[in-house]
Write an enzyme that holds these catalytic residues in place. Structure first.
Site, PDB file in Angstrom:
ATOM      1  N   GLY A 218      -4.365  -9.854   1.171  1.00 16.96           N
ATOM      2  CA  GLY A 218      -3.427  -8.449   0.550  1.00 16.96           C
ATOM      3  C   GLY A 218      -2.685  -9.608  -1.377  1.00 16.96           C
ATOM      4  O   GLY A 218      -3.074 -10.943  -1.399  1.00 16.96           O
ATOM      5  N   ILE A 219      -2.145  -9.239  -2.054  1.00 17.25           N
ATOM      6  CA  ILE A 219      -1.682  -9.485  -3.175  1.00 17.25           C
ATOM      7  C   ILE A 219      -0.295 -10.684  -3.119  1.00 17.25           C
ATOM      8  O   ILE A 219       0.593 -10.068  -1.905  1.00 17.25           O
ATOM      9  CB  ILE A 219      -1.590  -8.160  -3.892  1.00 17.25           C
ATOM     10  CG1 ILE A 219      -1.592  -8.636  -5.736  1.00 17.25           C
ATOM     11  CG2 ILE A 219       0.087  -7.521  -4.187  1.00 17.25           C
ATOM     12  CD1 ILE A 219      -1.946  -7.641  -6.954  1.00 17.25           C
ATOM     13  N   GLY A 220      -0.309 -10.945  -3.975  1.00 22.72           N
ATOM     14  CA  GLY A 220       1.056 -12.191  -4.211  1.00 22.72           C
ATOM     15  C   GLY A 220       0.485 -14.010  -3.729  1.00 22.72           C
ATOM     16  O   GLY A 220      -0.698 -14.144  -3.687  1.00 22.72           O
ATOM     17  N   GLU A 243      -9.077  -3.875   0.331  1.00 18.76           N
ATOM     18  CA  GLU A 243      -8.638  -2.155  -0.884  1.00 18.76           C
ATOM     19  C   GLU A 243      -7.885  -2.637  -2.169  1.00 18.76           C
ATOM     20  O   GLU A 243      -8.961  -2.728  -3.453  1.00 18.76           O
ATOM     21  CB  GLU A 243      -7.258  -1.950  -0.512  1.00 18.76           C
ATOM     22  CG  GLU A 243      -6.360  -2.874  -0.479  1.00 18.76           C
ATOM     23  CD  GLU A 243      -5.148  -2.446   0.159  1.00 18.76           C
ATOM     24  OE1 GLU A 243      -3.637  -2.210  -0.548  1.00 18.76           O
ATOM     25  OE2 GLU A 243      -4.406  -1.677   1.188  1.00 18.76           O
ATOM     26  N   GLY A 341      -1.932  -0.825   1.868  1.00 15.92           N
ATOM     27  CA  GLY A 341      -2.548  -0.432   2.613  1.00 15.92           C
ATOM     28  C   GLY A 341      -2.475  -1.213   4.223  1.00 15.92           C
ATOM     29  O   GLY A 341      -3.187  -1.778   5.007  1.00 15.92           O
TER      30      GLY A 341
END
Length: 444
Positions: A218-220, A243, A341
């Site tokens: 994921g992002i971050g 994603e 997602g």
């Protein structure tokens, strides 16, 4: 008509192109680097001529002139289905409304339920076959443009050209108007450097990682810390199915870890839907045959994800309650990101042969007054639930990793309290007792 002649016949100035917008229309800006700044500026200039024009986008770094120019929202109302840092600030100002959306449903939502009167998107220059590439917006673009009554493409000479699995481009015959103009290079979206706590959490995950696994990050700062740790590890032959592609994957590639050679689905190809990051990331993705962009209906399909052996999903969250519910998109009732997602990859990775799904977070945070608060809560009060307790598996803080699969309410409470900050464990035990999810025999 040859494609160059057709191109010239459809060429318009931004001001001419946006004349097609009418009162009450739904406009779509797609996502991220697909945002069309020249068209947005021209549409904002028509503010006093239009009423009740609704605009959708997501992960747009801004500024969005149509949102900024109309604080009364009499003329333009902006919506997002995943907040960028900029869109979060718009939400805080009451200038943006969130659309709940699980990403694998993106195509179906547009196909069956949503109206698009005019779609506006930034694309790469047309190739000799008459195609415009969606670049890093491939994950969402095609279903939106197919639904649109009118399609306007804005040529951005700086966008990376993405090779794809399908729906990565649009032919000039399907385009109504073309807009040209000068653009600045794509804005870089920096990720905050990992904190000491992020590094501790990443270290707890490392024993679960193995050669040949396929990663969704994921992002971050926390997933980014995991990527950097893996780049420095002895692991090899990692794969990508995500994603959102960030610089963490570029770091893995530079370290020789990202080969995709062990993937049983899309062998040799790193798969992504959207990309956000540095100029170096975009340069790496440009015309790279080892990377394939796909629509999110494919990338985020739990069925597709579940077919990938050794699929490992690593995402962050905002808070968890003692029942095991996860909030990843709001702080209280304040929208700060989106459903995205996360649930898709929780379901898909858990169904993968050898797969694992992790949700990670620091055990505490500081509120606006500087007071330390636990991110593990007795129960939520107005927070948006992103992932239900029935779909949450591995949870990690700087105090360790626990597995919730098949656990009862009291077992979940015990496991979660064991990875809470020690200063909050006693009050969490008291709350669990009051909520009737604590056994008298539990170790205190």
């Amino acid at each position: 008509m040859d494609v160059l002649t057709e191109y010239r016949s459809k060429l318009r100035t931004p001001e001419e192109a946006v004349r097609v917008v009418k009162d009450g229309d739904w406009i779509d800006y797609t996502t991220s680097l697909g945002f069309p700044p020249l068209l947005d500026r021209a549409l904002a200039a028509r503010r006093d001529e239009l009423t009740d024009v609704k605009i959708r986008g997501n992960l747009i770094p801004g500024p969005i002139q149509t949102a900024e120019c109309d604080p009364t929202q009499e003329h333009f109302t902006y919506h997002t289905w995943h907040c960028s840092a900029y869109e979060r600030k718009l939400c805080d100002r009451g200038l943006c409304y969130y659309i709940p959306m699980v990403f694998h449903n993106n195509s179906a939502y547009y196909h069956y339920f949503l109206s698009v009167n005019v779609a506006m998107i930034s694309v790469t220059p047309m190739d000799r076959h008459g195609y415009f590439n969606f670049s890093t917006s491939t994950g969402v673009a095609a279903p939106i443009l197919r639904k649109a009554d009118i399609v306007i493409v804005e040529i951005n000479e700086h966008l990376p050209h993405m090779l794809g699995g399908y729906d990565e481009c649009i032919h000039i015959s399907e385009v109504d108007y073309i807009v040209e103009g000068e653009h600045t290079p794509p804005p870089e979206v920096p990720i905050a450097p990992p904190t000491e706590t992020d590094i501790q959490i990443a270290g707890h995950l490392l024993p679960y990682m193995r050669d040949g696994m396929t990663l969704q990050l994921g992002i971050g700062s926390l997933p980014n810390a995991v990527g950097h740790l893996l780049a420095d590890s002895d692991l090899k032959d990692l794969g990508m199915h995500t994603e959102l592609c960030s610089d963490a994957y570029y770091e893995l590639f530079k370290a020789g870890k990202l080969t995709n050679k062990c993937k049983n689905v899309n062998r040799g190809k790193g798969v992504l839907g959207v990309a956000i990051g540095s100029h170096e990331l975009y340069d790496w993705l440009d015309n790279n045959p080892s990377v394939a962009s796909y629509p999110l209906e494919y990338v985020n399909s739990p069925n597709v994800i579940g077919q990938i052996d050794n699929m490992v999903s690593i995402n962050g969250c905002v808070a968890i309650d003692l029942f095991g519910q996860v909030s990843s998109e709001s702080a209280g009732m304040r929208q700060i990101s989106g459903t995205g997602g996360q649930l898709d990859f929780l379901v898909g990775a858990s169904a993968s042969k050898g797969g694992q799904a992790f949700i990670c977070m620091p055990s505490t945070h500081r509120d606006k007054n500087g007071v330390r608060r636990s991110r593990i809560l007795p129960h939520f009060e107005g927070d948006i639930i992103t992932s239900p307790r029935s779909q949450v598996y591995f949870l990690a803080t700087e105090y360790g990793v626990v597995n919730m699969e098949g656990r009862s309410t009291w077992e979940r409470a015990e496991l979660l309290i064991s990875i809470a900050h020690p200063d909050f464990r006693e009050e969490l035990i008291a709350a669990a007792q009051e909520q009737h999810i604590w056994r008298r025999s539990n170790r205190r």
